[in-house]
Design a protein around this motif. Structure first.
Motif, PDB file in Angstrom:
ATOM      1  N   ASP A  99       0.779  -1.103  -0.071  1.00 35.49           N
ATOM      2  CA  ASP A  99       0.054  -0.007   0.170  1.00 35.49           C
ATOM      3  C   ASP A  99       1.006   1.334   0.056  1.00 35.49           C
ATOM      4  OD1 ASP A  99      -1.800   2.208   0.823  1.00 35.49           O
ATOM      5  OD2 ASP A  99      -3.245   0.796   1.660  1.00 35.49           O
ATOM      6  N   TYR A 100       0.651   2.166  -0.857  1.00 38.17           N
ATOM      7  CA  TYR A 100       1.383   3.536  -1.056  1.00 38.17           C
ATOM      8  C   TYR A 100       1.598   4.318   0.018  1.00 38.17           C
ATOM      9  CZ  TYR A 100      -2.417   6.359  -1.714  1.00 38.17           C
ATOM     10  OH  TYR A 100      -4.011   7.130  -1.489  1.00 38.17           O
ATOM     11  N   LYS A 114      -1.455   1.536  -5.863  1.00 40.56           N
ATOM     12  CA  LYS A 114      -2.390   2.643  -5.769  1.00 40.56           C
ATOM     13  C   LYS A 114      -3.763   2.389  -6.334  1.00 40.56           C
ATOM     14  CE  LYS A 114       1.440   6.025  -6.140  1.00 40.56           C
ATOM     15  NZ  LYS A 114       2.046   7.275  -6.837  1.00 40.56           N
ATOM     16  N   PRO A 115      -4.617   3.186  -5.981  1.00 45.14           N
ATOM     17  CA  PRO A 115      -6.127   2.832  -6.444  1.00 45.14           C
ATOM     18  C   PRO A 115      -6.334   3.257  -7.828  1.00 45.14           C
ATOM     19  CG  PRO A 115      -6.327   4.524  -4.750  1.00 45.14           C
ATOM     20  CD  PRO A 115      -4.784   4.358  -5.024  1.00 45.14           C
ATOM     21  N   ASP A 116      -5.554   4.375  -8.311  1.00 45.31           N
ATOM     22  CA  ASP A 116      -6.103   5.009  -9.559  1.00 45.31           C
ATOM     23  C   ASP A 116      -4.954   4.647 -10.672  1.00 45.31           C
ATOM     24  OD1 ASP A 116      -3.921   6.231  -8.246  1.00 45.31           O
ATOM     25  OD2 ASP A 116      -5.005   8.238  -8.241  1.00 45.31           O
ATOM     26  N   ASP A 117      -4.098   3.670 -10.643  1.00 40.36           N
ATOM     27  CA  ASP A 117      -3.322   3.233 -11.929  1.00 40.36           C
ATOM     28  C   ASP A 117      -3.219   2.009 -12.004  1.00 40.36           C
ATOM     29  OD1 ASP A 117      -1.477   2.243  -9.861  1.00 40.36           O
ATOM     30  OD2 ASP A 117       0.124   3.931  -9.966  1.00 40.36           O
ATOM     31  N   TRP A 118      -2.204   1.525 -12.691  1.00 43.32           N
ATOM     32  CA  TRP A 118      -2.094  -0.222 -13.111  1.00 43.32           C
ATOM     33  C   TRP A 118      -2.030  -0.933 -12.000  1.00 43.32           C
ATOM     34  CZ3 TRP A 118       1.924  -3.371 -12.241  1.00 43.32           C
ATOM     35  CH2 TRP A 118       2.967  -2.750 -11.949  1.00 43.32           C
ATOM     36  N   THR A 119      -1.742  -0.493 -10.868  1.00 38.65           N
ATOM     37  CA  THR A 119      -1.564  -1.306  -9.739  1.00 38.65           C
ATOM     38  C   THR A 119      -2.777  -1.399  -8.857  1.00 38.65           C
ATOM     39  OG1 THR A 119      -0.880   0.562  -8.307  1.00 38.65           O
ATOM     40  CG2 THR A 119       0.844  -0.773  -9.337  1.00 38.65           C
ATOM     41  N   ARG A 120      -4.000  -0.894  -9.297  1.00 41.04           N
ATOM     42  CA  ARG A 120      -5.204  -0.906  -8.710  1.00 41.04           C
ATOM     43  C   ARG A 120      -5.647  -2.219  -8.124  1.00 41.04           C
ATOM     44  NH1 ARG A 120      -6.269   0.741 -13.781  1.00 41.04           N
ATOM     45  NH2 ARG A 120      -7.685  -0.487 -15.029  1.00 41.04           N
ATOM     46  N   ASN A 121      -5.543  -3.353  -9.229  1.00 39.46           N
ATOM     47  CA  ASN A 121      -6.091  -4.496  -8.761  1.00 39.46           C
ATOM     48  C   ASN A 121      -5.126  -5.231  -7.522  1.00 39.46           C
ATOM     49  OD1 ASN A 121      -7.903  -4.562 -10.813  1.00 39.46           O
ATOM     50  ND2 ASN A 121      -6.647  -5.835 -12.191  1.00 39.46           N
ATOM     51  N   ALA A 122      -3.976  -4.935  -7.597  1.00 41.58           N
ATOM     52  CA  ALA A 122      -2.991  -5.290  -6.352  1.00 41.58           C
ATOM     53  C   ALA A 122      -3.419  -4.533  -5.156  1.00 41.58           C
ATOM     54  CB  ALA A 122      -1.753  -5.198  -6.726  1.00 41.58           C
ATOM     55  N   PHE A 123      -3.880  -3.144  -5.369  1.00 40.45           N
ATOM     56  CA  PHE A 123      -4.157  -2.427  -4.334  1.00 40.45           C
ATOM     57  C   PHE A 123      -5.367  -2.645  -3.467  1.00 40.45           C
ATOM     58  CE2 PHE A 123      -6.319   1.292  -2.465  1.00 40.45           C
ATOM     59  CZ  PHE A 123      -5.610   2.091  -1.463  1.00 40.45           C
ATOM     60  N   ALA A 124      -6.343  -3.558  -4.432  1.00 42.52           N
ATOM     61  CA  ALA A 124      -7.566  -3.765  -3.842  1.00 42.52           C
ATOM     62  C   ALA A 124      -7.364  -5.225  -2.951  1.00 42.52           C
ATOM     63  CB  ALA A 124      -8.704  -4.195  -4.903  1.00 42.52           C
ATOM     64  N   THR A 125      -6.376  -5.905  -2.989  1.00 39.02           N
ATOM     65  CA  THR A 125      -6.241  -6.984  -2.409  1.00 39.02           C
ATOM     66  C   THR A 125      -5.844  -7.009  -0.866  1.00 39.02           C
ATOM     67  OG1 THR A 125      -3.982  -7.689  -3.204  1.00 39.02           O
ATOM     68  CG2 THR A 125      -5.739  -8.151  -4.645  1.00 39.02           C
ATOM     69  N   ILE A 126      -5.273  -5.682  -0.521  1.00 43.44           N
ATOM     70  CA  ILE A 126      -4.399  -5.620   0.608  1.00 43.44           C
ATOM     71  C   ILE A 126      -5.163  -4.617   1.521  1.00 43.44           C
ATOM     72  CG2 ILE A 126      -2.312  -6.660  -0.033  1.00 43.44           C
ATOM     73  CD1 ILE A 126      -1.352  -3.575  -0.798  1.00 43.44           C
ATOM     74  N   GLN A 127      -6.409  -4.378   1.632  1.00 44.48           N
ATOM     75  CA  GLN A 127      -7.192  -3.277   2.234  1.00 44.48           C
ATOM     76  C   GLN A 127      -7.582  -3.520   3.660  1.00 44.48           C
ATOM     77  OE1 GLN A 127      -6.960   0.021   1.022  1.00 44.48           O
ATOM     78  NE2 GLN A 127      -5.577  -1.025  -0.197  1.00 44.48           N
ATOM     79  N   CYS A 128      -6.557  -3.756   4.495  1.00 39.54           N
ATOM     80  CA  CYS A 128      -6.892  -4.217   5.809  1.00 39.54           C
ATOM     81  C   CYS A 128      -5.909  -3.507   6.909  1.00 39.54           C
ATOM     82  CB  CYS A 128      -6.592  -5.721   5.910  1.00 39.54           C
ATOM     83  SG  CYS A 128      -5.145  -6.318   5.578  1.00 39.54           S
ATOM     84  N   THR A 129      -5.913  -3.632   8.153  1.00 41.90           N
ATOM     85  CA  THR A 129      -5.480  -2.956   8.965  1.00 41.90           C
ATOM     86  C   THR A 129      -3.968  -3.474   9.227  1.00 41.90           C
ATOM     87  OG1 THR A 129      -7.168  -2.433  10.553  1.00 41.90           O
ATOM     88  CG2 THR A 129      -5.040  -2.125  11.634  1.00 41.90           C
ATOM     89  N   PRO A 130      -3.588  -4.603   9.166  1.00 41.98           N
ATOM     90  CA  PRO A 130      -2.250  -4.996   9.144  1.00 41.98           C
ATOM     91  C   PRO A 130      -1.251  -4.382   7.873  1.00 41.98           C
ATOM     92  CG  PRO A 130      -3.435  -6.868   9.905  1.00 41.98           C
ATOM     93  CD  PRO A 130      -4.486  -5.762   9.092  1.00 41.98           C
TER      94      PRO A 130
END
Length: 205
Positions: free
Chosen positions: A111-112, A144-160
């Motif tokens: 996560d950026y 990041k949520p707004d570039d080519w990495t958005r799919n990876a970004f969506a997989t790691i949206q948790c507190t740890p």
């Protein structure tokens, strides 16, 4: 020795409803003209997840495997577990994947916004490079949520602190060597070694 909690999330599996059959990417790794079940992402990642869990537990860490629910449900569940452990104990979530698109490298997305993500990614990448010489390097990438990495970004949206781990491309030539049981075990152990090395840097923080 710093003990940490590690959530190993076998993604692309266990989704409810219309996506229940999702197994992620697939490729004809053995060249027989058929993409079989054992050549599907979500049926291959358990091989390195198992090896990582064994190594992490042997090193004294706590492991919580995750393998069902929508990603939002998984993140909510993981976040609910965070407060059940002492505040000083580092916690890590790994979104376990394999990549697709015929690339030649491995990837550790973080996560950026994360302060610890770059260091954790670097530690894991260093270990993966040592066991997978077939790869043309291992990249640590800010998701990041707004570039080519958005799919990876969506997989790691948790507190740890979280990493989307893509050790190799399932449809690249190197997949033949890297998908063997021996190589997948080595990949899992490298993931564990990277997490352990990062955890030791957290002492006193």
């Amino acid at each position: 020795m710093v003990q940490c909690v590690v959530y190993l999330d076998r993604q692309h599996s266990g989704k409810p409803g219309k996506r229940a059959k999702d197994t992620g990417a697939g490729a004809d790794i053995d060249g027989d003209g058929i993409i079989e079940l054992h050549e599907q992402e979500a049926l291959l990642t358990p091989r390195y997840i198992w090896a990582a869990e064994l190594a992490l537990r042997a090193a004294g860490h706590i492991v919580i495997p995750i393998s069902d629910g929508s990603y939002t449900d998984r993140f909510r569940r993981i976040n609910s577990y965070v407060g059940t452990f002492p505040r000083h104990m580092p916690q890590v979530m790994i979104a376990c994947h394999l990549n697709a698109g015929r690339g030649s490298y491995g990837s550790c997305f973080y996560d950026y916004r994360s302060r610890s993500g770059p260091e954790l990614a670097a530690r894991i990448a260093k270990q993966l490079r040592m066991v997978a010489p077939e790869l043309n390097g291992v990249k640590c990438i800010a998701a990041k949520p707004d570039d080519w990495t958005r799919n990876a970004f969506a997989t790691i949206q948790c507190t740890p602190v979280a990493i989307c781990f893509e050790p190799f491309f399932i449809d690249a030539d190197h997949a033949v060597e890297l998908s063997t049981p021996e190589s997948m075990t080595a990949i899992g152990r490298s993931l564990a070694a990277g997490i352990d090395a990062w955890a030791q840097t957290m002492e006193g923080k």
